[in-house]
Design an enzyme around this catalytic site. Structure first.
Site, mmCIF file in Angstrom:
data_model
loop_
_atom_site.group_PDB
_atom_site.id
_atom_site.type_symbol
_atom_site.label_atom_id
_atom_site.label_comp_id
_atom_site.label_asym_id
_atom_site.label_seq_id
_atom_site.Cartn_x
_atom_site.Cartn_y
_atom_site.Cartn_z
ATOM 1 N N CYS A 123 36.337 33.719 41.143
ATOM 2 C CA CYS A 123 37.592 33.184 41.698
ATOM 3 C C CYS A 123 37.316 32.315 42.923
ATOM 4 O O CYS A 123 36.847 32.803 43.955
ATOM 5 C CB CYS A 123 38.492 34.377 42.028
ATOM 6 S SG CYS A 123 39.775 34.077 43.231
ATOM 7 N N CYS A 174 39.161 33.131 46.159
ATOM 8 C CA CYS A 174 38.622 34.375 46.736
ATOM 9 C C CYS A 174 37.400 34.068 47.594
ATOM 10 O O CYS A 174 37.224 34.617 48.681
ATOM 11 C CB CYS A 174 38.202 35.361 45.641
ATOM 12 S SG CYS A 174 39.553 35.906 44.584
#
Ligand code: ZN
Length: 142
Positions: free
Chosen positions: A68, A71
């Site tokens: 991600c 993230c």
């Protein structure tokens, strides 16, 4: 003297820490790991559950995954926020790719998602990447 219960994020041992020692680098009485590391620990789901149930300090969990992008962008901001919030809250990370059933158990629909737990209950959650100042403000606004 008032004490706080903190679950060791390395071994799961419950520790009682005098409030005055929260900022003095308390260590686990069982394994010696730092209880309030400045670097957010990647926690195991079983230990996370124990900490959610027992900890007296607010527990802020960053549900993330290695694939991600947002993230990854948020990770250094989360680390800086953890440093700012030492003694007020514990910030930890849970890898939802490695522990897929855990994301489901906590009803994580998108990542990154921050969830704040306090005294056994979820208080709030927030999806999307945040900067350090936003994370600190979000944690303090309770
Ligand atoms: Zn320990």
């Amino acid at each position: 003297m008032a004490e706080k219960t903190l679950t060791c994020l390395a071994c799961g041992q419950l520790n009682r820490v005098p409030e005055a020692r929260l900022t003095a680098g308390p260590k686990c009485g069982s394994c010696g790991a730092a209880l309030l590391s400045k670097q957010p620990a990647d926690v195991d789901p079983a230990i996370l559950q124990k900490a959610v149930q027992n900890d007296d300090l607010p527990l802020i969990v960053d549900f993330w995954a290695p694939w991600c992008g947002p993230c990854k962008m948020m990770a250094p901001e989360f680390t800086k926020a953890a440093d700012k919030l030492t003694g007020q809250a514990r910030l930890v990370k849970l890898d939802t790719q490695r522990h897929q059933s855990t994301g489901g158990r906590y009803r994580i629909k998108g990542i990154p998602t921050l969830v704040a737990f306090e005294r056994g209950k979820e208080k709030r959650r927030q999806s999307g990447a945040l900067r350090e100042g936003q994370i600190v403000a979000w944690v303090k606004a309770r």
